[in-house]
Design a protein around this motif. Structure first.
Motif, short mmCIF file in Angstrom:
data_model
loop_
_atom_site.label_atom_id
_atom_site.label_comp_id
_atom_site.label_asym_id
_atom_site.label_seq_id
_atom_site.Cartn_x
_atom_site.Cartn_y
_atom_site.Cartn_z
N GLU A 190 1.18 -1.28 0.34
CA GLU A 190 0.21 0.24 -0.28
C GLU A 190 0.83 1.02 -0.50
O GLU A 190 0.57 2.19 -0.43
N ASN A 191 1.59 1.03 0.98
CA ASN A 191 2.81 2.24 0.95
C ASN A 191 3.53 2.62 -0.58
O ASN A 191 3.39 3.97 -1.10
N LEU A 192 3.54 1.55 -1.44
CA LEU A 192 4.52 2.06 -2.55
C LEU A 192 3.73 2.30 -3.42
O LEU A 192 4.30 2.99 -4.56
N ILE A 193 2.90 1.96 -3.76
CA ILE A 193 0.91 2.42 -4.18
C ILE A 193 1.52 3.51 -4.35
O ILE A 193 0.95 4.09 -4.98
N ALA A 194 0.86 3.83 -2.82
CA ALA A 194 0.96 5.42 -2.00
C ALA A 194 2.15 6.43 -3.34
O ALA A 194 1.73 7.58 -3.74
N LEU A 195 3.19 5.36 -2.85
CA LEU A 195 3.91 6.83 -3.75
C LEU A 195 4.33 6.51 -5.08
O LEU A 195 4.50 8.14 -5.24
N VAL A 196 4.27 5.96 -5.51
CA VAL A 196 3.71 5.68 -6.82
C VAL A 196 2.86 6.29 -7.84
O VAL A 196 2.97 7.40 -8.03
N GLN A 197 1.93 6.02 -7.11
CA GLN A 197 -0.18 6.68 -7.19
C GLN A 197 0.43 8.24 -6.86
O GLN A 197 -0.74 8.66 -7.34
N HIS A 198 1.15 8.59 -6.07
CA HIS A 198 0.57 10.13 -5.49
C HIS A 198 -0.85 10.19 -4.51
O HIS A 198 -1.53 10.88 -4.89
N ASP A 199 -0.62 9.34 -3.93
CA ASP A 199 -2.27 9.01 -2.81
C ASP A 199 -1.30 9.26 -1.49
O ASP A 199 -1.35 8.74 -0.68
N ARG A 200 -1.46 11.23 -0.88
CA ARG A 200 -1.10 11.05 -0.15
C ARG A 200 -1.59 10.43 1.29
O ARG A 200 -1.32 10.22 1.97
N LYS A 201 -3.42 10.42 1.27
CA LYS A 201 -4.15 10.03 2.53
C LYS A 201 -3.31 7.99 2.02
O LYS A 201 -3.64 7.79 2.97
N LEU A 202 -3.22 7.76 1.11
CA LEU A 202 -3.06 6.57 1.02
C LEU A 202 -1.12 6.06 2.40
O LEU A 202 -1.37 4.74 3.08
N TYR A 203 -0.91 6.68 1.51
CA TYR A 203 0.83 7.27 2.42
C TYR A 203 0.52 7.25 3.28
O TYR A 203 1.47 6.20 4.36
N ARG A 204 0.13 7.89 4.02
CA ARG A 204 -0.35 8.52 5.20
C ARG A 204 -0.83 7.23 6.58
O ARG A 204 -0.88 7.26 7.29
N SER A 205 -1.48 6.91 5.93
CA SER A 205 -2.61 5.36 6.01
C SER A 205 -1.76 4.14 6.96
O SER A 205 -2.14 3.59 8.01
N GLY A 206 -0.63 3.80 6.50
CA GLY A 206 0.36 3.38 6.79
C GLY A 206 1.24 3.19 7.90
O GLY A 206 1.60 2.24 8.63
#
Length: 223
Positions: A130-146
């Motif tokens: 999830e964190n890697l996908i968030a970085l690739v897709q620029h999804d800040r909410k998903l990045y922070r949620s981990g």
């Protein structure tokens, strides 16, 4: 299944050979008659209706199969072309290619990596993914949620940046922490493009992912 990038390359090659976009068809365009043979109906990034030029679409197309393969393997960035009115005045922008549609940026086989872990430890890889996908897709909410809490998410925010384009290629190692219970150290390899400087650097990111007493897995640091 072709990615959007591959489809655009194929469409662009067909257009370059003289086949009209109205004949081949694009999801964002229409086969309706346009004021000029070079104009194709499209909807811009702000919902503005207008036209795009096939010549604009074709300008950066790879000229050889080798260039096409290289293009698909490079870190993807959002690519825009001009949106015109019927008189060819620029009225906005059209998103030709999105970095979020690139499947080449996540080349890690996490399912294979799961077989190296006990079943009870495998959820750690779900948090990593999830964190890697968030970085690739620029999804800040998903990045922070981990992360385990907002304070840590704030501290790790420097890894996230709209100017960065990540491409992850391999897991270097997965190790149990000897002193902290239920903590795994997972080291990921990849590349990061800084679009402000057009520079690419190799990245080696070690994730400390731990299971709490309640059974939840969270990221405790990235080093």
């Amino acid at each position: 299944m072709k990615t959007k990038s591959q489809k655009l390359i194929i469409v662009g090659m067909i257009l370059a050979l003289g086949v009209g976009a109205g004949v081949y068809g694009l999801t964002a365009t229409s086969a309706d008659t346009s004021p000029s043979e070079d104009l194709v109906k499209a909807i811009g990034v702000d919902g503005i209706e207008g036209y795009i030029k096939t010549s604009d679409m074709n300008q950066d197309l790879p000229q050889t199969p080798e260039e096409a393969i290289q293009s698909m393997n490079e870190p993807k960035v959002d690519k825009y072309i001009n949106l015109y009115d019927s008189n060819e005045n620029i009225i906005g922008k059209f998103l030709l290619e999105s970095s979020e549609d690139s499947n080449t940026a996540m080349e890690i086989d996490l399912e294979l990596a799961k077989h190296t872990l006990k079943e009870s430890d495998r959820p750690a890889l779900d948090i990593l993914e999830e964190n890697l996908i968030a970085l690739v897709q620029h999804d800040r909410k998903l990045y922070r949620s981990g992360f385990v809490d907002d304070q840590l998410a704030d501290a790790m925010d420097f890894y996230y940046g709209e100017q960065f384009q990540y491409k992850f290629s391999n897991i270097e190692s997965i190790e149990k922490n000897a002193s902290i219970k239920n903590q795994l150290h997972i080291t990921v390899l990849g590349e990061r493009l800084d679009t402000t400087t057009d520079s690419v650097e190799q990245v080696r990111m070690m994730y400390a992912i731990r299971q709490s007493e309640q059974g939840d897995w969270d990221i405790y640091t990235i080093d």
